[in-house]
Design a protein around this motif. Structure first.
Motif, PDB file in Angstrom:
ATOM      1  N   LYS A  75      20.608 -39.913   8.871  1.00 55.84           N
ATOM      2  CA  LYS A  75      19.367 -39.475   8.236  1.00 55.84           C
ATOM      3  C   LYS A  75      19.731 -38.595   7.052  1.00 55.84           C
ATOM      4  O   LYS A  75      20.037 -37.416   7.201  1.00 55.84           O
ATOM      5  CB  LYS A  75      18.512 -38.708   9.249  1.00 55.84           C
ATOM      6  N   ASN A  76      19.714 -39.182   5.851  1.00 60.21           N
ATOM      7  CA  ASN A  76      20.052 -38.440   4.642  1.00 60.21           C
ATOM      8  C   ASN A  76      18.822 -37.744   4.101  1.00 60.21           C
ATOM      9  O   ASN A  76      17.769 -38.358   3.929  1.00 60.21           O
ATOM     10  CB  ASN A  76      20.625 -39.381   3.581  1.00 60.21           C
ATOM     11  N   LEU A  77      18.956 -36.457   3.846  1.00 59.77           N
ATOM     12  CA  LEU A  77      17.848 -35.672   3.317  1.00 59.77           C
ATOM     13  C   LEU A  77      18.297 -34.937   2.065  1.00 59.77           C
ATOM     14  O   LEU A  77      19.420 -34.445   1.987  1.00 59.77           O
ATOM     15  CB  LEU A  77      17.363 -34.633   4.341  1.00 59.77           C
ATOM     16  N   ASP A  78      17.410 -34.867   1.094  1.00 58.37           N
ATOM     17  CA  ASP A  78      17.596 -33.998  -0.065  1.00 58.37           C
ATOM     18  C   ASP A  78      16.237 -33.371  -0.327  1.00 58.37           C
ATOM     19  O   ASP A  78      15.341 -34.009  -0.890  1.00 58.37           O
ATOM     20  CB  ASP A  78      18.083 -34.789  -1.280  1.00 58.37           C
ATOM     21  N   LEU A  79      16.075 -32.141   0.126  1.00 59.42           N
ATOM     22  CA  LEU A  79      14.762 -31.506   0.110  1.00 59.42           C
ATOM     23  C   LEU A  79      14.789 -30.214  -0.696  1.00 59.42           C
ATOM     24  O   LEU A  79      15.744 -29.445  -0.626  1.00 59.42           O
ATOM     25  CB  LEU A  79      14.311 -31.174   1.535  1.00 59.42           C
ATOM     26  N   LEU A  80      13.731 -29.992  -1.452  1.00 59.06           N
ATOM     27  CA  LEU A  80      13.499 -28.721  -2.129  1.00 59.06           C
ATOM     28  C   LEU A  80      12.188 -28.178  -1.584  1.00 59.06           C
ATOM     29  O   LEU A  80      11.130 -28.786  -1.761  1.00 59.06           O
ATOM     30  CB  LEU A  80      13.419 -28.920  -3.642  1.00 59.06           C
ATOM     31  N   ILE A  81      12.267 -27.038  -0.903  1.00 60.67           N
ATOM     32  CA  ILE A  81      11.106 -26.487  -0.204  1.00 60.67           C
ATOM     33  C   ILE A  81      10.673 -25.192  -0.866  1.00 60.67           C
ATOM     34  O   ILE A  81      11.486 -24.287  -1.076  1.00 60.67           O
ATOM     35  CB  ILE A  81      11.447 -26.231   1.279  1.00 60.67           C
ATOM     36  N   PHE A  82       9.395 -25.099  -1.201  1.00 64.10           N
ATOM     37  CA  PHE A  82       8.793 -23.882  -1.736  1.00 64.10           C
ATOM     38  C   PHE A  82       7.891 -23.312  -0.635  1.00 64.10           C
ATOM     39  O   PHE A  82       6.754 -23.729  -0.485  1.00 64.10           O
ATOM     40  CB  PHE A  82       7.983 -24.179  -2.995  1.00 64.10           C
ATOM     41  N   PHE A  83       8.422 -22.358   0.124  1.00 68.74           N
ATOM     42  CA  PHE A  83       7.667 -21.822   1.253  1.00 68.74           C
ATOM     43  C   PHE A  83       6.413 -21.077   0.810  1.00 68.74           C
ATOM     44  O   PHE A  83       5.384 -21.129   1.481  1.00 68.74           O
ATOM     45  CB  PHE A  83       8.552 -20.895   2.086  1.00 68.74           C
ATOM     46  N   ASP A 187      20.687 -24.192 -10.319  1.00 63.63           N
ATOM     47  CA  ASP A 187      19.991 -25.425 -10.697  1.00 63.63           C
ATOM     48  C   ASP A 187      19.493 -26.194  -9.476  1.00 63.63           C
ATOM     49  O   ASP A 187      18.546 -26.989  -9.585  1.00 63.63           O
ATOM     50  CB  ASP A 187      20.916 -26.327 -11.525  1.00 63.63           C
ATOM     51  N   LEU A 188      20.115 -25.974  -8.320  1.00 65.88           N
ATOM     52  CA  LEU A 188      19.670 -26.666  -7.119  1.00 65.88           C
ATOM     53  C   LEU A 188      18.251 -26.272  -6.724  1.00 65.88           C
ATOM     54  O   LEU A 188      17.560 -27.022  -6.036  1.00 65.88           O
ATOM     55  CB  LEU A 188      20.623 -26.366  -5.963  1.00 65.88           C
ATOM     56  N   LEU A 189      17.823 -25.074  -7.159  1.00 64.14           N
ATOM     57  CA  LEU A 189      16.494 -24.582  -6.805  1.00 64.14           C
ATOM     58  C   LEU A 189      15.466 -24.836  -7.903  1.00 64.14           C
ATOM     59  O   LEU A 189      14.334 -24.363  -7.824  1.00 64.14           O
ATOM     60  CB  LEU A 189      16.572 -23.092  -6.489  1.00 64.14           C
ATOM     61  N   THR A 190      15.857 -25.595  -8.919  1.00 64.78           N
ATOM     62  CA  THR A 190      14.959 -25.975 -10.006  1.00 64.78           C
ATOM     63  C   THR A 190      14.423 -27.372  -9.754  1.00 64.78           C
ATOM     64  O   THR A 190      15.184 -28.295  -9.443  1.00 64.78           O
ATOM     65  CB  THR A 190      15.683 -25.942 -11.362  1.00 64.78           C
ATOM     66  N   LEU A 191      13.120 -27.546  -9.894  1.00 64.93           N
ATOM     67  CA  LEU A 191      12.501 -28.843  -9.655  1.00 64.93           C
ATOM     68  C   LEU A 191      12.995 -29.859 -10.683  1.00 64.93           C
ATOM     69  O   LEU A 191      12.904 -29.625 -11.889  1.00 64.93           O
ATOM     70  CB  LEU A 191      10.979 -28.713  -9.737  1.00 64.93           C
ATOM     71  N   PRO A 192      13.548 -30.992 -10.243  1.00 68.03           N
ATOM     72  CA  PRO A 192      13.980 -32.033 -11.186  1.00 68.03           C
ATOM     73  C   PRO A 192      12.818 -32.512 -12.054  1.00 68.03           C
ATOM     74  O   PRO A 192      11.667 -32.534 -11.598  1.00 68.03           O
ATOM     75  CB  PRO A 192      14.486 -33.161 -10.272  1.00 68.03           C
ATOM     76  N   SER A 193      13.113 -32.906 -13.273  1.00 75.90           N
ATOM     77  CA  SER A 193      12.066 -33.308 -14.215  1.00 75.90           C
ATOM     78  C   SER A 193      11.254 -34.489 -13.698  1.00 75.90           C
ATOM     79  O   SER A 193      10.045 -34.579 -13.935  1.00 75.90           O
ATOM     80  CB  SER A 193      12.682 -33.653 -15.579  1.00 75.90           C
TER      81      SER A 193
END
Length: 216
Positions: A75-83, A187-193
């Motif tokens: 199960k591959n995940l790549d998540l950016l979470i804004f709590f 940059d990992l915490l920046t939303l991709p364009s």
């Protein structure tokens, strides 16, 4: 495993918390490895994370097989979470695509909730031999929206080493390892364009609505 969980819960419930002045500490910025296990099914999942404790942003990337009593599933995940905003972005960098989803639960397992109850301090290892013991503060409290409870242990520097979330139907254990108190790649915490302007995806009730359910 059930016996270990039972003993741990008993210790925490029976610990003497005489110091009512204890206040939850604030987690520092962190980079490291996170592991989540569901005790009853035996499923486990782990990956790298970067956490901004001020903005409450988490980037989580995994490429590890989840093991269970029944089967192994990659199960591959790549998540950016804004709590703070209550949203997560499921990122597919290879295809330059992104799904925006709502977190129905505000659960953030990397922080001690402000209304937590202090239970006790415990020492892992030796309390009498210098340099051979790790002192942890243990906290607990309810998670009403998930109908669950939690126990979390943190170091004197407020690093959350382990957390347990348990209800009538499930028990999850979260462990943090190889922790460094810095954000190595902001940059990992920046939303991709390619995620900008994405509409919120409607999800069936009970799916991916909390941090824990992203894993298991």
């Amino acid at each position: 495993m059930y016996a270990a969980v039972t003993v741990f819960l008993f210790m925490c419930w029976t610990a003497t918390a005489t110091a009512d002045h204890h206040q939850p500490c604030h987690t520092p910025n962190m980079t490291g490895v996170i592991s989540v296990s569901e005790i009853r099914s035996g499923a486990t999942h782990s990956g790298d994370f970067t956490y901004d404790s001020v903005a409450k942003k988490l980037r989580l990337r995994t490429s590890v097989t989840a093991h269970s009593h029944i089967k192994n599933v990659t199960k591959n995940l790549d998540l950016l979470i804004f709590f703070e905003e209550g949203v997560l972005y499921d990122i597919d960098a290879k295809n330059q695509s992104c799904e925006k989803k709502t977190l129905r639960s505000a659960l953030n397992t990397l922080e001690i909730p402000p209304k937590s109850t202090f239970l006790s301090k415990i020492t892992l290892g030796s309390a009498t031999v210098a340099g051979e013991g790790l002192v942890l503060s243990v906290w607990m409290g309810p998670v009403p929206d998930l109908k669950a409870n939690y126990i979390v242990s943190v170091t004197n520097g407020c690093l959350p080493l382990s957390s347990m979330y348990f209800s009538d139907t499930t028990t999850n254990i979260i462990s943090l390892m190889q922790i460094e108190t810095e954000i190595k790649d902001p940059d990992l915490l920046t939303l991709p364009s390619f995620c900008e302007g994405e509409a919120v995806e409607e999800m069936p009730e009970g799916t991916a609505d909390s941090f824990l359910k992203l894993f298991l």
